[in-house]
Design a protein around this motif. Structure first.
Motif, PDB file in Angstrom:
ATOM      1  N   LEU A 151      43.707 -10.794 119.114  1.00  0.00           N
ATOM      2  CA  LEU A 151      43.819 -10.457 120.541  1.00  0.00           C
ATOM      3  C   LEU A 151      44.947  -9.459 120.824  1.00  0.00           C
ATOM      4  O   LEU A 151      44.803  -8.588 121.675  1.00  0.00           O
ATOM      5  CB  LEU A 151      44.052 -11.724 121.371  1.00  0.00           C
ATOM      6  CG  LEU A 151      42.847 -12.636 121.624  1.00  0.00           C
ATOM      7  CD1 LEU A 151      43.266 -13.787 122.544  1.00  0.00           C
ATOM      8  CD2 LEU A 151      41.678 -11.874 122.229  1.00  0.00           C
ATOM      9  N   ASP A 152      46.073  -9.612 120.109  1.00  0.00           N
ATOM     10  CA  ASP A 152      47.195  -8.712 120.416  1.00  0.00           C
ATOM     11  C   ASP A 152      46.872  -7.265 120.051  1.00  0.00           C
ATOM     12  O   ASP A 152      47.126  -6.337 120.818  1.00  0.00           O
ATOM     13  CB  ASP A 152      48.507  -9.188 119.764  1.00  0.00           C
ATOM     14  CG  ASP A 152      48.379  -9.490 118.277  1.00  0.00           C
ATOM     15  OD1 ASP A 152      47.263  -9.339 117.717  1.00  0.00           O
ATOM     16  OD2 ASP A 152      49.399  -9.888 117.672  1.00  0.00           O
ATOM     17  N   ALA A 153      46.263  -7.080 118.890  1.00  0.00           N
ATOM     18  CA  ALA A 153      45.920  -5.721 118.446  1.00  0.00           C
ATOM     19  C   ALA A 153      44.669  -5.202 119.138  1.00  0.00           C
ATOM     20  O   ALA A 153      44.367  -4.013 119.075  1.00  0.00           O
ATOM     21  CB  ALA A 153      45.731  -5.704 116.930  1.00  0.00           C
ATOM     22  N   ALA A 154      43.947  -6.093 119.812  1.00  0.00           N
ATOM     23  CA  ALA A 154      42.748  -5.668 120.546  1.00  0.00           C
ATOM     24  C   ALA A 154      43.102  -5.137 121.930  1.00  0.00           C
ATOM     25  O   ALA A 154      42.414  -4.250 122.452  1.00  0.00           O
ATOM     26  CB  ALA A 154      41.779  -6.842 120.693  1.00  0.00           C
ATOM     27  N   ALA A 155      44.159  -5.677 122.537  1.00  0.00           N
ATOM     28  CA  ALA A 155      44.465  -5.316 123.925  1.00  0.00           C
ATOM     29  C   ALA A 155      44.469  -3.793 124.147  1.00  0.00           C
ATOM     30  O   ALA A 155      43.794  -3.300 125.062  1.00  0.00           O
ATOM     31  CB  ALA A 155      45.782  -5.957 124.360  1.00  0.00           C
ATOM     32  N   PRO A 156      45.179  -3.020 123.318  1.00  0.00           N
ATOM     33  CA  PRO A 156      45.231  -1.568 123.581  1.00  0.00           C
ATOM     34  C   PRO A 156      43.887  -0.859 123.450  1.00  0.00           C
ATOM     35  O   PRO A 156      43.741   0.266 123.919  1.00  0.00           O
ATOM     36  CB  PRO A 156      46.220  -1.060 122.521  1.00  0.00           C
ATOM     37  CG  PRO A 156      47.079  -2.251 122.216  1.00  0.00           C
ATOM     38  CD  PRO A 156      46.123  -3.416 122.250  1.00  0.00           C
ATOM     39  N   LEU A 157      42.919  -1.492 122.814  1.00  0.00           N
ATOM     40  CA  LEU A 157      41.607  -0.845 122.722  1.00  0.00           C
ATOM     41  C   LEU A 157      40.989  -0.670 124.104  1.00  0.00           C
ATOM     42  O   LEU A 157      40.214   0.251 124.339  1.00  0.00           O
ATOM     43  CB  LEU A 157      40.663  -1.666 121.837  1.00  0.00           C
ATOM     44  CG  LEU A 157      41.130  -1.901 120.403  1.00  0.00           C
ATOM     45  CD1 LEU A 157      40.083  -2.719 119.639  1.00  0.00           C
ATOM     46  CD2 LEU A 157      41.392  -0.589 119.692  1.00  0.00           C
ATOM     47  N   LEU A 158      41.348  -1.558 125.037  1.00  0.00           N
ATOM     48  CA  LEU A 158      40.715  -1.539 126.363  1.00  0.00           C
ATOM     49  C   LEU A 158      41.048  -0.283 127.155  1.00  0.00           C
ATOM     50  O   LEU A 158      40.347   0.054 128.099  1.00  0.00           O
ATOM     51  CB  LEU A 158      41.124  -2.798 127.143  1.00  0.00           C
ATOM     52  CG  LEU A 158      40.314  -4.075 126.883  1.00  0.00           C
ATOM     53  CD1 LEU A 158      38.843  -3.873 127.187  1.00  0.00           C
ATOM     54  CD2 LEU A 158      40.476  -4.625 125.494  1.00  0.00           C
ATOM     55  N   CYS A 159      42.135   0.417 126.785  1.00  0.00           N
ATOM     56  CA  CYS A 159      42.344   1.748 127.371  1.00  0.00           C
ATOM     57  C   CYS A 159      42.484   2.793 126.268  1.00  0.00           C
ATOM     58  O   CYS A 159      41.681   3.717 126.178  1.00  0.00           O
ATOM     59  CB  CYS A 159      43.541   1.793 128.308  1.00  0.00           C
ATOM     60  SG  CYS A 159      43.800   3.468 128.955  1.00  0.00           S
ATOM     61  N   HIS A 310      34.513  -1.444 111.715  1.00  0.00           N
ATOM     62  CA  HIS A 310      35.265  -0.554 110.832  1.00  0.00           C
ATOM     63  C   HIS A 310      36.684  -1.053 110.554  1.00  0.00           C
ATOM     64  O   HIS A 310      37.477  -0.333 109.947  1.00  0.00           O
ATOM     65  CB  HIS A 310      35.305   0.852 111.432  1.00  0.00           C
ATOM     66  CG  HIS A 310      33.978   1.528 111.436  1.00  0.00           C
ATOM     67  ND1 HIS A 310      33.497   2.260 110.370  1.00  0.00           N
ATOM     68  CD2 HIS A 310      32.986   1.537 112.363  1.00  0.00           C
ATOM     69  CE1 HIS A 310      32.279   2.705 110.644  1.00  0.00           C
ATOM     70  NE2 HIS A 310      31.945   2.276 111.853  1.00  0.00           N
ATOM     71  N   GLY A 311      36.998  -2.251 110.987  1.00  0.00           N
ATOM     72  CA  GLY A 311      38.328  -2.806 110.714  1.00  0.00           C
ATOM     73  C   GLY A 311      39.449  -2.048 111.405  1.00  0.00           C
ATOM     74  O   GLY A 311      40.553  -1.921 110.882  1.00  0.00           O
ATOM     75  N   ILE A 312      39.150  -1.545 112.593  1.00  0.00           N
ATOM     76  CA  ILE A 312      40.126  -0.745 113.332  1.00  0.00           C
ATOM     77  C   ILE A 312      40.763  -1.585 114.442  1.00  0.00           C
ATOM     78  O   ILE A 312      40.074  -2.335 115.136  1.00  0.00           O
ATOM     79  CB  ILE A 312      39.434   0.473 113.979  1.00  0.00           C
ATOM     80  CG1 ILE A 312      38.943   1.440 112.904  1.00  0.00           C
ATOM     81  CG2 ILE A 312      40.362   1.173 114.958  1.00  0.00           C
ATOM     82  CD1 ILE A 312      38.087   2.571 113.473  1.00  0.00           C
ATOM     83  N   ALA A 313      42.064  -1.439 114.610  1.00  0.00           N
ATOM     84  CA  ALA A 313      42.746  -2.054 115.753  1.00  0.00           C
ATOM     85  C   ALA A 313      43.979  -1.212 116.046  1.00  0.00           C
ATOM     86  O   ALA A 313      44.271  -0.262 115.325  1.00  0.00           O
ATOM     87  CB  ALA A 313      43.128  -3.495 115.449  1.00  0.00           C
ATOM     88  N   SER A 314      44.685  -1.578 117.095  1.00  0.00           N
ATOM     89  CA  SER A 314      45.904  -0.851 117.428  1.00  0.00           C
ATOM     90  C   SER A 314      47.048  -1.323 116.538  1.00  0.00           C
ATOM     91  O   SER A 314      47.111  -2.489 116.147  1.00  0.00           O
ATOM     92  CB  SER A 314      46.246  -1.088 118.903  1.00  0.00           C
ATOM     93  OG  SER A 314      47.427  -0.389 119.250  1.00  0.00           O
ATOM     94  N   VAL A 315      47.943  -0.410 116.225  1.00  0.00           N
ATOM     95  CA  VAL A 315      49.186  -0.768 115.531  1.00  0.00           C
ATOM     96  C   VAL A 315      50.195  -1.076 116.630  1.00  0.00           C
ATOM     97  O   VAL A 315      50.485  -0.219 117.466  1.00  0.00           O
ATOM     98  CB  VAL A 315      49.674   0.399 114.651  1.00  0.00           C
ATOM     99  CG1 VAL A 315      50.993   0.057 113.986  1.00  0.00           C
ATOM    100  CG2 VAL A 315      48.606   0.768 113.622  1.00  0.00           C
ATOM    101  N   ILE A 316      50.697  -2.295 116.655  1.00  0.00           N
ATOM    102  CA  ILE A 316      51.442  -2.743 117.836  1.00  0.00           C
ATOM    103  C   ILE A 316      52.859  -3.206 117.515  1.00  0.00           C
ATOM    104  O   ILE A 316      53.171  -3.566 116.386  1.00  0.00           O
ATOM    105  CB  ILE A 316      50.700  -3.892 118.547  1.00  0.00           C
ATOM    106  CG1 ILE A 316      50.467  -5.066 117.576  1.00  0.00           C
ATOM    107  CG2 ILE A 316      49.388  -3.399 119.129  1.00  0.00           C
ATOM    108  CD1 ILE A 316      50.022  -6.332 118.266  1.00  0.00           C
TER     109      ILE A 316
END
Ligand code: NAP
Ligand code: ZN
Ligand code: ZN
Length: 350
Positions: A151-159, A310-316
């Protein structure tokens, strides 16, 4: 009685954040109540909390990169159940009947969509964003976060995720295309990963080479320093697509010179000043300048699923409520790798 939820508020432009509460509406038939777990800090939050884009609504609770868990659903909700992992991005409603809404491009709603914060709902109430512990929203403006993404690394995907995914898709990033990303920040580091996963040849154009190793690890094939005068000469007629994520003025003509025939320079960064260019910079190679704004709900879900696949998330960097005011200065200084995410458990007052 409306739900009163702890939140971080800024009371006038540029002031420090203070703990307080905001009211959330009762859960209506098509609403979900979400326990927010994490909220990303987007540079757009800073522009608005500092009133860099014109008049804003205060007090403001920023936050449009929201990830959490469904706590309660309205009687008519069909898409989500209690316990689901969900997100909210930059808008929480739109007219649902204009041609752009009907085309799934609610970000361009002709009536004007309802911004997640610093906005007004169609009933006139002010909206408050994700720097808070709970939010109520219509299920049609809520996204499902795939299990594979924390969830933490997913949050920035929303913008940051959708803002780069949408123009990359629209302008056809993929095998055989040379894509450049200007600015290796919150948006930029997502653009690099997504363009790479789409199969494009990816170049980062950053002010310096300080973040080169990380940029390459995220998928950049090339990395150039724009502070070096030789860079622009060496990159003439190179790119099919440039995504500009910079929040400040850029030398537009120089970047245009790096586009090959029919290439496009797409602005997603939103500087407060007008940007200028010479028309000759376009006509010399049938180049185009364009802009793009987040993405629609359907495409945002597509982006989340693409990132999971693709195993992508934000680096946070995760921070607490007490760090948010300082974090704004750090983002402006470029001192973040690559997105601050607020752990909302730290928001309720002592
Ligand atoms: P960010 O994390 O601050 O990243 C911006 C990057 O731009 C920085 O990391 C830096 O990269 C570069 N940069 C910063 N100041 C610069 C300067 N003075 N000259 C040249 N380069 C500079 O910000 P973000 O959250 O990614 O947001 C970027 C912009 O996009 C903001 O204006 C934001 O409001 C906007 N935005 C637009 C949309 C949309 O839908 N269109 C959505 C979200 C955000 P290097 O250090 O690598 O040079
Ligand atoms: Zn944003
Ligand atoms: Zn509409």
């Amino acid at each position: 009685m409306p739900l009163s939820t702890p939140a971080l508020l800024v009371h006038s432009a540029g002031q420090a954040f203070e703990r307080g509460t905001v009211d959330r509406r009762d859960v209506g038939p098509s609403d979900v109540l979400i326990d927010i777990a994490f909220a990303g800090i987007c540079h757009s939050d800073i522009h608005q909390a500092r009133e860099e884009w014109g008049r804003a609504i205060f007090p403001m609770v920023p936050g449009h990169e929201i990830a959490g868990i469904v706590r309660e659903v309205g009687s008519g909700v069909t898409k989500y159940a209690v316990g689901d992992r969900v997100g909210i991005g930059c808008f929480v409603d739109s007219c649902r009947e204009c041609e752009n809404c009907l085309a799934g491009e609610e970000q361009f709603c002709l009536r004007g969509n309802v911004a997640t914060y610093n906005g007004r709902a169609y009933d006139g109430t002010d909206t408050y964003g994700g720097y808070s512990t709970q939010i109520v929203a219509d299920e049609n403006y809520v996204l499902r976060i795939p299990d594979g993404i924390p969830l933490d690394a997913a949050a920035p995907l929303l913008c940051a995720g959708i803002t780069t995914y949408s123009p990359l898709r629209h302008w056809g990033a993929g095998p055989g295309k040379r894509v450049a990303v200007i600015g290796m920040g919150g948006l930029g580091h997502m653009g690099v990963q997504i363009a790479h996963a789409m199969g494009a040849h990816v170049t980062v154009l950053s002010r310096t080479l300080a973040k080169e190793a990380e940029g390459r690890a995220l998928g950049a094939d090339e990395y150039h320093a724009t502070e070096d005068p030789a860079t622009f000469k060496s990159l003439r007629n190179r790119f099919d697509l440039i995504i500009n994520t910079v929040s400040a003025d850029i030398p537009v003509d120089r970047y245009l010179s790096t586009l090959r025939l029919d290439g496009a320079l797409v602005f997603v960064g939103l500087p407060e000043n007008p940007q200028t260019f010479r028309v000759f910079s376009l006509t010399g190679a049938r180049r185009a300048i364009a802009g793009s704004n987040i993405g629609g709900i359907r495409e945002t879900q597509e982006m989340l699923d693409f990132c999971a696949e693709h195993g992508i998330a934000s680096v946070i960097e995760t921070i607490g409520a007490d760090d948010v005011t300082d974090a704004y200065d750090r983002v402006v200084r470029g001192d973040v790798r690559y997105r601050f995410v607020i752990d909302t458990a730290t928001i309720p007052g002592a």
